[in-house]
Design a protein around this motif. Structure first.
Motif, mmCIF file in Angstrom:
data_model
loop_
_atom_site.group_PDB
_atom_site.id
_atom_site.type_symbol
_atom_site.label_atom_id
_atom_site.label_comp_id
_atom_site.label_asym_id
_atom_site.label_seq_id
_atom_site.Cartn_x
_atom_site.Cartn_y
_atom_site.Cartn_z
ATOM 1 N N LYS A 91 -25.560 1.819 8.276
ATOM 2 C CA LYS A 91 -26.245 2.933 7.928
ATOM 3 C C LYS A 91 -26.615 4.011 9.073
ATOM 4 O O LYS A 91 -26.667 5.374 8.349
ATOM 5 N N ALA A 92 -26.644 3.718 10.323
ATOM 6 C CA ALA A 92 -26.694 4.831 11.132
ATOM 7 C C ALA A 92 -25.759 5.847 11.497
ATOM 8 O O ALA A 92 -26.003 7.028 11.486
ATOM 9 N N LEU A 93 -24.522 5.413 10.861
ATOM 10 C CA LEU A 93 -23.509 6.416 10.924
ATOM 11 C C LEU A 93 -23.133 7.065 9.471
ATOM 12 O O LEU A 93 -22.185 7.697 9.569
ATOM 13 N N GLU A 94 -23.970 6.601 8.510
ATOM 14 C CA GLU A 94 -23.563 7.183 7.205
ATOM 15 C C GLU A 94 -23.887 8.704 7.191
ATOM 16 O O GLU A 94 -25.001 9.127 7.661
ATOM 17 N N GLU A 95 -23.028 9.601 6.748
ATOM 18 C CA GLU A 95 -23.267 10.981 6.771
ATOM 19 C C GLU A 95 -24.222 11.406 5.631
ATOM 20 O O GLU A 95 -24.163 11.204 4.444
ATOM 21 N N ILE A 96 -25.089 12.352 6.214
ATOM 22 C CA ILE A 96 -26.079 12.957 5.238
ATOM 23 C C ILE A 96 -25.804 14.274 5.750
ATOM 24 O O ILE A 96 -26.107 14.886 6.971
ATOM 25 N N GLY A 97 -25.522 15.515 4.652
ATOM 26 C CA GLY A 97 -25.303 16.744 4.969
ATOM 27 C C GLY A 97 -24.335 16.955 5.987
ATOM 28 O O GLY A 97 -24.253 17.972 6.941
ATOM 29 N N GLY A 98 -23.108 16.258 6.161
ATOM 30 C CA GLY A 98 -22.056 16.547 7.118
ATOM 31 C C GLY A 98 -22.250 15.955 8.495
ATOM 32 O O GLY A 98 -21.503 16.052 9.433
ATOM 33 N N ALA B 231 -32.311 3.559 21.709
ATOM 34 C CA ALA B 231 -32.151 2.148 22.308
ATOM 35 C C ALA B 231 -31.526 1.248 21.054
ATOM 36 O O ALA B 231 -32.023 0.871 20.188
ATOM 37 N N THR B 232 -30.358 0.946 21.706
ATOM 38 C CA THR B 232 -29.426 0.097 20.867
ATOM 39 C C THR B 232 -29.116 -1.105 21.358
ATOM 40 O O THR B 232 -29.688 -1.564 22.398
ATOM 41 N N THR B 233 -28.277 -1.798 20.764
ATOM 42 C CA THR B 233 -28.019 -3.313 21.407
ATOM 43 C C THR B 233 -26.618 -3.174 22.419
ATOM 44 O O THR B 233 -26.188 -2.391 22.362
ATOM 45 N N THR B 234 -26.505 -4.297 22.973
ATOM 46 C CA THR B 234 -25.415 -4.573 23.731
ATOM 47 C C THR B 234 -24.224 -4.909 22.972
ATOM 48 O O THR B 234 -22.886 -5.006 23.683
ATOM 49 N N ARG B 235 -24.001 -4.989 21.988
ATOM 50 C CA ARG B 235 -23.012 -5.678 21.182
ATOM 51 C C ARG B 235 -22.074 -4.351 21.088
ATOM 52 O O ARG B 235 -22.289 -3.096 21.194
ATOM 53 N N SER B 236 -20.692 -4.724 21.291
ATOM 54 C CA SER B 236 -19.449 -3.726 21.297
ATOM 55 C C SER B 236 -19.281 -2.762 20.008
ATOM 56 O O SER B 236 -19.211 -1.796 19.989
ATOM 57 N N GLU B 237 -20.140 -3.319 18.906
ATOM 58 C CA GLU B 237 -19.903 -2.432 17.678
ATOM 59 C C GLU B 237 -20.858 -1.485 17.765
ATOM 60 O O GLU B 237 -21.008 -0.325 17.185
ATOM 61 N N ASP B 238 -21.930 -1.379 18.697
ATOM 62 C CA ASP B 238 -22.822 -0.099 19.057
ATOM 63 C C ASP B 238 -22.326 0.645 19.976
ATOM 64 O O ASP B 238 -23.110 1.513 20.468
ATOM 65 N N ASP B 239 -21.294 0.550 20.401
ATOM 66 C CA ASP B 239 -20.615 1.653 21.545
ATOM 67 C C ASP B 239 -20.614 2.976 20.888
ATOM 68 O O ASP B 239 -20.775 3.802 21.386
ATOM 69 N N GLU B 240 -20.312 2.953 19.703
ATOM 70 C CA GLU B 240 -20.157 4.185 18.878
ATOM 71 C C GLU B 240 -21.384 5.000 18.839
ATOM 72 O O GLU B 240 -21.396 6.158 18.843
ATOM 73 N N LEU B 241 -22.742 4.002 18.695
ATOM 74 C CA LEU B 241 -23.962 4.931 18.720
ATOM 75 C C LEU B 241 -24.065 5.334 19.939
ATOM 76 O O LEU B 241 -24.825 6.302 20.323
ATOM 77 N N ALA B 242 -23.795 4.580 21.041
ATOM 78 C CA ALA B 242 -23.873 4.848 22.381
ATOM 79 C C ALA B 242 -23.063 6.145 22.837
ATOM 80 O O ALA B 242 -23.570 7.559 23.347
#
Length: 221
Positions: A21-28, A51-62
């Protein structure tokens, strides 16, 4: 050396109810971008950290935070209290503003009222929020607490739900913490009276089982 007000936005992609959900687009723009930029606009905030996790899936958030010029700290997936504690070790501050990455309509002015109430208390409160009781619409939640309060909660909290939800230990132990709330008008409370809030906390409390031998601070002997 500790500085003033640090806004910590917690987010991860592995949400149980709405993964990614953190990467779901809202208004582009990704939802998290809206939250981070609004956090930076809160009057009185000096720095923002994701503040995110060390999981590889959260690399995109970083990477997203980096592209915005916002610092990122990474820690435990489920022990979010420990994640906040490690974030504060990496980015020292005396005052912490806690925000969640799934509130894209976050209002910097409303959050500013909570932060201002904490600052004006001049050391006579450990924790101020607008969620206990909640009188603002869901999605406008804000919590402000001292570094010392976070340290104490990190050392003492043992229940899994308290480790996951960061501030419940503080709110549930008013004999140990000085707690205050910022209230809105009663008419808005009535409009939102039928909305179920904090379902995640309800689920966590239902699963609360303290592992044998678990000690405060998230450590095992």
């Amino acid at each position: 050396m500790a500085a003033g007000v640090l806004a910590v936005v917690q987010a991860r992609l592995g949400s149980t109810r709405l993964p990614g959900k953190a990467l779901e687009e809202i208004g582009g723009r990704p939802m998290l971008v809206h939250v981070l930029t609004r956090a930076a606009a809160v009057p009185g905030v000096e720095r923002v950290v994701l503040a995110t996790t060390t999981r590889s899936e959260d690399d995109e958030l970083a990477r997203l935070a980096h592209d915005l010029g916002i610092a990122c700290a990474r820690g435990s997936t489920d022990d979010v209290l420990d994640r906040f504690h490690s974030t504060l070790l990496a980015h020292p501050a005396e005052v912490v503003l806690r925000l969640t990455g799934d509130c894209p309509l976050l209002d910097p002015m409303v959050v500013g009222l909570v932060l201002d109430a904490f600052v004006r208390s001049a050391g006579t409160t450990d924790y101020v929020s607008n969620v206990d009781p909640p009188t603002y619409p869901d999605g406008l939640d804000a919590e402000v607490f001292s570094r010392a309060a976070l340290e104490r909660a990190w050392h003492e909290a043992v229940r899994p739900s308290d480790r996951e939800h960061v501030t419940t230990y503080i709110r549930d132990h008013r004999d140990r913490f000085r707690v205050a709330n910022v209230d809105n008008g009663p008419e808005l409370s009535a409009l939102n009276a039928g909305i179920r809030r904090n379902e995640g906390l309800e689920h966590s409390r239902a699963r609360d089982v303290v592992a044998p031998g678990r000690s405060p601070g998230g450590r095992t002997p």
